[in-house]
Scaffold this motif. Structure first.
Motif, PDB file in Angstrom:
ATOM      1  N   GLN A   1       0.618  -0.968   0.086  1.00 17.73           N
ATOM      2  CA  GLN A   1       0.103  -0.287  -0.263  1.00 17.73           C
ATOM      3  C   GLN A   1       0.766   1.123   0.033  1.00 17.73           C
ATOM      4  N   SER A   2       0.955   1.939  -1.333  1.00 17.76           N
ATOM      5  CA  SER A   2       1.822   3.077  -0.961  1.00 17.76           C
ATOM      6  C   SER A   2       1.073   4.066  -0.188  1.00 17.76           C
ATOM      7  N   PHE A   3       1.831   5.825   0.336  1.00 17.05           N
ATOM      8  CA  PHE A   3       1.275   6.382   1.023  1.00 17.05           C
ATOM      9  C   PHE A   3       2.087   7.709   0.565  1.00 17.05           C
ATOM     10  N   ASN A   4       1.748   8.806   0.060  1.00 16.66           N
ATOM     11  CA  ASN A   4       2.026  10.081   0.069  1.00 16.66           C
ATOM     12  C   ASN A   4       1.464  11.171   1.396  1.00 16.66           C
ATOM     13  N   VAL A   5       2.732  11.432   1.557  1.00 10.89           N
ATOM     14  CA  VAL A   5       2.825  11.940   2.837  1.00 10.89           C
ATOM     15  C   VAL A   5       4.202  12.759   2.937  1.00 10.89           C
ATOM     16  N   ALA A   6       4.471  13.624   3.873  1.00  8.17           N
ATOM     17  CA  ALA A   6       5.618  14.517   4.084  1.00  8.17           C
ATOM     18  C   ALA A   6       5.393  15.915   5.276  1.00  8.17           C
TER      19      ALA A   6
ATOM     20  N   ALA B   1      19.336  14.923   3.815  1.00  8.84           N
ATOM     21  CA  ALA B   1      20.109  16.259   3.287  1.00  8.84           C
ATOM     22  C   ALA B   1      21.086  15.988   2.657  1.00  8.84           C
ATOM     23  N   ASP B   2      21.856  16.281   1.571  1.00  7.93           N
ATOM     24  CA  ASP B   2      23.439  15.647   1.550  1.00  7.93           C
ATOM     25  C   ASP B   2      24.040  16.591   1.448  1.00  7.93           C
ATOM     26  N   ILE B   3      25.100  17.157   1.541  1.00  9.85           N
ATOM     27  CA  ILE B   3      26.191  18.111   1.507  1.00  9.85           C
ATOM     28  C   ILE B   3      25.600  19.558   0.820  1.00  9.85           C
TER      29      ILE B   3
ATOM     30  N   ILE C   1      13.388  13.350   1.131  1.00  9.81           N
ATOM     31  CA  ILE C   1      13.989  13.700   2.540  1.00  9.81           C
ATOM     32  C   ILE C   1      12.083  14.785   3.037  1.00  9.81           C
ATOM     33  N   TRP C   2      12.264  14.987   3.903  1.00  7.81           N
ATOM     34  CA  TRP C   2      10.693  14.787   4.680  1.00  7.81           C
ATOM     35  C   TRP C   2      10.272  14.007   5.386  1.00  7.81           C
TER      36      TRP C   2
ATOM     37  N   GLY D   1       7.600  11.834   2.325  1.00 10.14           N
ATOM     38  CA  GLY D   1       9.012  12.291   2.079  1.00 10.14           C
ATOM     39  C   GLY D   1       8.659  12.713   0.105  1.00 10.14           C
ATOM     40  N   GLU D   2       9.828  12.818   0.247  1.00  8.88           N
ATOM     41  CA  GLU D   2      10.086  13.964  -1.424  1.00  8.88           C
ATOM     42  C   GLU D   2      11.068  13.272  -1.433  1.00  8.88           C
ATOM     43  N   ASP D   3      11.389  13.520  -2.888  1.00  9.01           N
ATOM     44  CA  ASP D   3      12.725  12.479  -3.732  1.00  9.01           C
ATOM     45  C   ASP D   3      13.649  15.070  -4.080  1.00  9.01           C
ATOM     46  N   HIS D   4      14.655  14.198  -4.761  1.00  9.83           N
ATOM     47  CA  HIS D   4      15.333  15.799  -4.982  1.00  9.83           C
ATOM     48  C   HIS D   4      13.888  16.570  -5.706  1.00  9.83           C
TER      49      HIS D   4
END
Length: 457
Positions: free
Chosen positions: A123-128, A395-397, A425-426, A442-445
Motif C-alpha cells: 500500500q503506497s502513502f503520499n505524505v511529507a 539532505a546531503d552536503i 527527504i522530509w 517524504g519527497e525526492d530531490h
C-alpha cells in the motif's frame, strides 16, 4: 505367610521411594526439592543467531528447582522448548533456577542482525512534513502533513504492523505540517503548533489513538513551528523555541512554555533560553532535566547547548567543544545516559555536516565523537538495540535529498547501510516493536512525493 507379605510390602515401598528420588534428581518432580542444590544441566537455542523480527526456541534442562527465563519469557519447565517473542536486537537471555533461598543462573547471548534490505509495502502513502509516533500497541500513527492536496492534511492514519496496512482513523480540526506530536503517559497524543491551514485556529489537540477521537486543548502562548515538545517525568510537556510571531527579528523564539495535563493549558515560563532556537533538539536526560542543543539563531552570542531544570524552570548554559550553529540534526539518549547529536546544517542552511557530538552528563560538556560516513541534515533516524543509531536519507552536503543510509555505534562509529530505492527527504522513521524500521513518506530531490512506504529489515 504373614512374614512374606510384610517383606513384599517393604520391598514395594522401597522401590517406590527409589523411583521418586530418581525422578526428583532429574527434575521430574512436581515441585522444588527442599534441601537439594538447584542445578542447570543445559541451556541452548535452536540456532546460533537470528535476524530482526524472528523468534527463537529456547530449551532449558535443570534439576532440583523451578526455572524461569528473562527477559520476555518467564516460567519454564525442564526440557520443554519455549518460543521467544520477535527479537528487536541482540538479546541476552538469563536462565534462573531457584530452590528456596538457593539460586543458580546461566546466560545465553543471542546475536540478532539486520538483513540490510528494504521491503516496499503493498500500500503506497503520499505524505511529507508530517509527524509519526509509535503507539503502545505496536502500531504507528501518522499525523497531518502535506498529502498532495490543495491544503494541508488533517488526517490521522494508523499503520498496523500485523497486516502491513494503513487506515484513516480520525481527523484533526485543522491541517498541519511542521508540528510536533508527543505521546503522553496515558497513551494519548498531544499535537502542538506547526503551520496550520485553518485561519485563526490556535488550539493544540489531543488524540485518543484507540478511537481516533480528537479534542481541543489549550492554545500556545506563542505560536511556533520548528519547535520541540518533550514529555517530562511528571507528565507535563515542555515546548521550546521555534519560529513564529513574537520571536526575535528573524522570528526565532528564546521562550518556552509548559502544557499541564491536569489543566489542559500552556503556561509561558518566565525564564528564557540563553539562545533563540528553531530546528533544534530537546532530549530528556536520566535525571529528568532536558538537554537543548543546536538550532538556527540570530544571536551573535550563540551557545550550542543548554540544560533545562524542571524543578526550577530555568536554563543553564552547557560547555561545548562546538559553539557554531547546527540545526536539523538528530539526537538520541544512549543507555549510559549520554546524548548523541548527529549531522545537521550550518547557520545559512547552505551545507550539511558529518560531525557527531556527544553530551556526557557526568562531565556536563558536549565533546566530539566519531563522524558519520557522509554529511547529512534534516536527519531521520532511530535508536535501536545496543545503542545503534540508524539514519536514512535526508539532505546531503548540498542539501539535496539523498538515498544513502548508515548506522552509528559508540564502539565502532559509522558504517554504511544499503541505500534506499529512492532519494527521500522530509519523511519519518519509526522503530517498530520487532526492531524493523518503518520509513514513511517524504519527497525526492525533485520535490515529488515518494509514495513507497518501506520496511528496513
Amino acid at each position: 505367610m504373614q512374614a512374606n507379605q510384610t517383606s513384599n510390602m517393604r520391598r514395594t515401598l522401597l522401590m517406590g521411594l527409589s523411583a521418586g528420588a530418581f525422578l526428583n534428581a532429574c527434575g521430574g518432580g512436581a515441585g522444588d526439592d527442599i534441601g537439594l542444590q538447584p542445578r542447570i544441566i543445559d541451556f541452548g537455542a535452536d540456532r546460533a543467531n537470528a535476524l530482526v523480527g524472528e523468534t527463537v526456541r529456547l530449551t532449558a534442562v535443570f534439576a532440583n528447582g523451578s526455572g524461569r527465563i528473562e527477559p520476555m519469557i518467564g516460567t519454564v519447565s525442564s526440557g520443554i522448548a519455549v518460543q521467544s517473542p520477535p527479537l528487536a536486537g541482540p538479546t541476552r537471555f538469563r536462565l534462573i533456577v531457584r530452590n528456596g533461598n538457593a539460586q543458580v543462573e546461566r546466560e545465553l547471548m543471542m546475536p540478532v542482525g539486520y538483513r540490510n534490505r528494504y521491503r516496499v509495502l503493498a500500500q503506497s502513502f503520499n505524505v511529507a512534513r508530517h509527524a509519526a509516533v509509535a503507539l503502545g500497541d505496536g502500531s504507528v500513527l501518522a499525523i497531518g502533513g502535506s498529502r498532495g492536496n490543495f491544503t494541508l492534511s488533517n488526517k490521522l492514519t494508523r499503520y498496523d504492523p500485523a497486516t502491513e496496512r494503513f487506515s484513516d482513523i480520525g481527523q484533526l480540526a485543522s491541517g498541519r505540517e511542521y508540528h510536533s506530536a508527543t505521546v503522553l503517559a496515558d497513551g494519548r497524543v498531544l499535537v502542538v503548533g506547526g503551520t496550520i491551514s485553518l485561519a485563526g485556529f490556535g488550539a493544540s489537540e489531543l488524540i485518543d489513538p484507540r478511537s481516533g477521537a480528537v479534542t481541543a486543548t489549550g492554545a500556545l502562548q506563542k505560536h511556533r513551528q520548528g519547535h520541540t515538545a518533550t514529555r517530562l517525568n511528571d507528565g507535563r510537556v515542555l515546548v521550546i523555541g521555534g519560529w513564529g510571531p513574537g520571536g526575535d527579528a528573524l522570528g526565532k523564539h528564546a521562550s518556552a512554555e509548559i502544557w499541564d495535563p491536569t489543566t489542559g493549558r500552556f503556561r509561558l515560563l518566565p525564564a528564557l533560553m540563553q539562545t533563540t532556537r528553531a530546528g533544534h533538539t530537546a532530549t530528556l536526560l536520566n535525571d529528568g532535566r532536558v538537554l537543548v542543543a543546536g538550532g538556527f539563531s540570530g544571536m551573535a552570542a550563540y551557545r550550542f547547548a543548554e540544560r533545562f531544570d524542571p524543578a526550577t524552570e530555568t536554563f543553564t548554559a552547557v560547555a561545548s567543544v562546538h559553539n557554531e550553529v547546527r540545526a536539523m540534526h538528530g539526537a538520541h539518549r544512549l543507555s549510559d545516559g549520554s546524548v548523541l547529536l548527529l549531522g545537521g546544517e550550518n547557520a545559512s542552511g547552505s551545507a550539511a555536516s558529518s560531525a557527531v557530538l556527544r553530551y556526557v552528563p557526568a562531565q556536563q560538556r558536549v565533546d566530539s565523537a566519531a563522524s558519520l560516513t557522509a554529511p547529512r541534515s534534516i536527519v531521520a533516524s532511530v535508536l535501536g538495540a545496543g545503542d545503534r543509531v540508524l539514519l536514512f536519507g535526508g539532505a546531503d552536503i548540498n542539501l539535496l535529498a539523498t538515498s544513502t543510509a548508515e548506522s552509528w555505534q559508540p564502539d565502532s562509529g559509522a558504517a554504511p547501510l544499503a541505500a534506499m530505492p529512492r532519494t527521500r527527504i522530509w519523511h519519518s522513521t519509526t522503530m517498530l516493536a520487532d526492531g524493523r524500521v518503518l520509513i514513511l513518506g517524504g519527497e525526492d530531490h525533485q520535490h515529488h512525493f515518494v509514495g513507497d512506504a518501506l520496511l528496513y529489515e
